[in-house]
Design an enzyme around this catalytic site. Structure first.
Site, mmCIF file in Angstrom:
data_model
loop_
_atom_site.group_PDB
_atom_site.id
_atom_site.type_symbol
_atom_site.label_atom_id
_atom_site.label_comp_id
_atom_site.label_asym_id
_atom_site.label_seq_id
_atom_site.Cartn_x
_atom_site.Cartn_y
_atom_site.Cartn_z
ATOM 1 N N GLY A 100 -6.555 -102.030 48.590
ATOM 2 C CA GLY A 100 -6.509 -103.483 48.829
ATOM 3 C C GLY A 100 -6.589 -104.284 47.542
ATOM 4 C CB SER A 128 -2.325 -107.356 47.710
ATOM 5 O OG SER A 128 -3.118 -107.471 48.866
ATOM 6 N N GLY A 136 -8.074 -111.082 46.285
ATOM 7 C CA GLY A 136 -9.536 -111.129 46.223
ATOM 8 C C GLY A 136 -10.200 -110.123 45.297
ATOM 9 C CB SER A 153 -21.269 -102.510 51.798
ATOM 10 O OG SER A 153 -21.930 -102.904 52.979
ATOM 11 C CE1 TYR A 208 -15.945 -107.736 56.979
ATOM 12 C CE2 TYR A 208 -18.035 -108.913 56.957
ATOM 13 C CZ TYR A 208 -16.984 -108.325 56.279
ATOM 14 O OH TYR A 208 -16.961 -108.322 54.904
ATOM 15 C CB SER A 212 -17.109 -102.487 60.414
ATOM 16 O OG SER A 212 -16.996 -103.591 59.531
ATOM 17 C CE LYS A 213 -17.285 -104.787 54.728
ATOM 18 N NZ LYS A 213 -16.438 -104.033 53.787
ATOM 19 C CB THR A 246 -11.893 -113.774 48.423
ATOM 20 O OG1 THR A 246 -12.077 -113.411 49.799
ATOM 21 C CG2 THR A 246 -13.096 -113.355 47.598
HETATM 22 N N1 LIG Z 1 -14.903 -112.466 51.069
HETATM 23 C C1 LIG Z 1 -16.203 -112.322 51.296
HETATM 24 O O1 LIG Z 1 -16.934 -113.293 51.631
HETATM 25 C C2 LIG Z 1 -16.832 -110.954 51.107
HETATM 26 C C3 LIG Z 1 -18.224 -110.868 50.942
HETATM 27 C C4 LIG Z 1 -18.805 -109.611 50.779
HETATM 28 C C5 LIG Z 1 -18.023 -108.479 50.807
HETATM 29 N N2 LIG Z 1 -16.678 -108.586 50.986
HETATM 30 C C6 LIG Z 1 -15.880 -107.358 51.022
HETATM 31 O O2 LIG Z 1 -15.049 -107.332 49.870
HETATM 32 C C7 LIG Z 1 -13.872 -106.573 50.161
HETATM 33 C C8 LIG Z 1 -12.649 -107.355 49.736
HETATM 34 O O3 LIG Z 1 -12.637 -108.582 50.417
HETATM 35 P P1 LIG Z 1 -11.808 -109.845 49.870
HETATM 36 O O4 LIG Z 1 -12.646 -111.028 50.139
HETATM 37 O O5 LIG Z 1 -11.308 -109.574 48.522
HETATM 38 O O6 LIG Z 1 -10.620 -109.850 50.967
HETATM 39 P P2 LIG Z 1 -9.062 -110.132 50.828
HETATM 40 O O7 LIG Z 1 -8.793 -111.092 49.730
HETATM 41 O O8 LIG Z 1 -8.611 -110.478 52.200
HETATM 42 O O9 LIG Z 1 -8.468 -108.705 50.424
HETATM 43 C C9 LIG Z 1 -8.462 -107.645 51.345
HETATM 44 C C10 LIG Z 1 -7.568 -106.539 50.853
HETATM 45 O O10 LIG Z 1 -7.608 -105.491 51.819
HETATM 46 C C11 LIG Z 1 -6.278 -105.041 52.050
HETATM 47 N N3 LIG Z 1 -6.163 -104.506 53.402
HETATM 48 C C12 LIG Z 1 -6.472 -105.103 54.580
HETATM 49 N N4 LIG Z 1 -6.212 -104.273 55.609
HETATM 50 C C13 LIG Z 1 -5.732 -103.119 55.070
HETATM 51 C C14 LIG Z 1 -5.297 -101.887 55.607
HETATM 52 N N5 LIG Z 1 -5.257 -101.644 56.940
HETATM 53 N N6 LIG Z 1 -4.891 -100.915 54.755
HETATM 54 C C15 LIG Z 1 -4.897 -101.126 53.423
HETATM 55 N N7 LIG Z 1 -5.295 -102.279 52.840
HETATM 56 C C16 LIG Z 1 -5.697 -103.261 53.667
HETATM 57 C C17 LIG Z 1 -5.383 -106.237 51.801
HETATM 58 O O11 LIG Z 1 -4.130 -105.761 51.330
HETATM 59 P P3 LIG Z 1 -2.702 -105.972 52.041
HETATM 60 O O12 LIG Z 1 -2.865 -107.054 53.070
HETATM 61 O O13 LIG Z 1 -1.808 -106.360 50.899
HETATM 62 O O14 LIG Z 1 -2.387 -104.630 52.605
HETATM 63 C C18 LIG Z 1 -6.115 -106.976 50.687
HETATM 64 O O15 LIG Z 1 -5.658 -106.568 49.419
HETATM 65 C C19 LIG Z 1 -13.919 -106.260 51.651
HETATM 66 O O16 LIG Z 1 -14.410 -104.950 51.835
HETATM 67 C C20 LIG Z 1 -14.915 -107.277 52.192
HETATM 68 O O17 LIG Z 1 -15.523 -106.838 53.380
HETATM 69 C C21 LIG Z 1 -16.044 -109.797 51.117
#
Ligand SMILES: NC(=O)c1ccc[n+]([C@@H]2O[C@H](COP(=O)([O-])OP(=O)(O)OC[C@H]3O[C@@H](n4cnc5c(N)ncnc54)[C@H](OP(=O)(O)O)[C@@H]3O)[C@@H](O)[C@H]2O)c1
Length: 270
Positions: A11, A13, A15, A131, A145, A148-149, A180
């Protein structure tokens, strides 16, 4: 063969994944990022983008094989790919819940099973499971969600003990809300019950407010770099003020007081 360390980030692409790929590449790592649609992903200098859907056994096998064929090794796996499913737990269908686990939990399980044979052969490796604070303290109306974490946390705890004898370390990052693109892709349950409308709406507004003022993805990327360069990475890395303060309060406050604080944060009783 180059002694540049090889990193695979799921992932990349958007964030956290995109930011981590850029930071690691800038720091001299040989970085492979992934997307379900790599042709559409914005290019990151010196990062090779591979197709990957973590819900597919074949896609995972092909992606890991592509990295190994190219470099002969995989030193670091960052399990970052995930999405958010929101809605009251009564509203979320079993299919929606299973799909959430298929990406956020079983996606990690698949990736780990695919890279471990390489890491064991190399007699070293690092796995970083991205996580969240929601993996130790659930978010209302994002219960599946959060679950899952929580599953990822339990899995990682056991995995760590099993693979340490092979000189492979697994760690968890636990950040609070981040600003993000994830917040604009959140899936909401197809079914909605009017009994939850008011609280669901209030919780979604509170979540959006928190995200708007949250730190960016770099906060997590910098910690991931620190984990990779550490000789003996820890199991858990709390990231940012929100995660550090919330987990302290959870630990030291009486349960009812902590719950009251959370209900008030997410405007459940107003
Ligand atoms: N945002 C928050 O508030 C937050 C806080 C704490 C932790 N996190 C964790 O940080 C991580 C990244 O989150 P983010 O905020 O950066 O999210 P994001 O910007 O939505 O990025 C998510 C990435 O996951 C990829 N993805 C989604 N479904 C997929 C699948 N089935 N197979 C392969 N790739 C897949 C997407 O790639 P494509 O769509 O290009 O395939 C994208 O690059 C996650 O694990 C999230 O739970 C996020």
């Amino acid at each position: 063969m180059s002694n540049q360390k090889v990193v695979l980030i799921t992932g990349a692409s958007s964030g956290v994944g995109q930011s981590t790929a850029g930071l690691l590449s800038h720091n001299g790592y040989n970085v492979f990022g992934t997307s379900r649609n790599p042709a559409a992903a914005v290019g990151i200098p010196n990062v090779k983008m591979l197709p990957l859907d973590v819900t597919s056994d074949d896609s995972v096998a092909a992606c890991v094989k592509a990295v190994a064929n190219d470099t002969g090794r995989i030193d670091v796996l960052v399990n970052n790919a995930a999405y958010e499913l929101a809605g009251a737990l009564e509203e979320i269908s079993i299919e929606e819940a299973k799909a959430q686990f298929e990406t956020n939990f079983f996606g990690v399980v698949r990736m780990v099973k695919a890279v471990l044979p390489y890491m064991r052969q190399q007699k070293q490796g690092r796995i970083i499971n991205v996580s969240s604070l929601s993996g130790v303290s659930s978010i209302p109306f994002m219960g599946i969600y959060s679950a899952s974490k929580f599953a990822l946390e339990g899995y990682t705890d056991a995995l760590r003990m099993e693979i340490k004898p092979f000189n492979i370390y697994v760690s968890l990052t636990e950040a609070g809300f981040l600003k993000t693109p994830m917040m604009n892709k959140r899936q909401v349950s197809a079914a909605q019950l009017e009994e939850y409308d008011l609280r669901r709406r209030r919780a979604f507004i509170a979540i959006r407010d928190q995200e708007q003022k949250a730190p960016g993805a770099e906060l997590v990327s910098q910690t991931i770099l620190r984990i990779i360069t550490s000789n003996k990475p820890r199991l858990r890395y709390l990231i940012g003020t929100q995660a550090k303060v919330a987990t302290r309060l959870q630990r030291f406050l009486p349960e009812a007081a902590y719950e009251w604080g959370k209900r008030s944060t997410f405007k459940l009783d107003k």
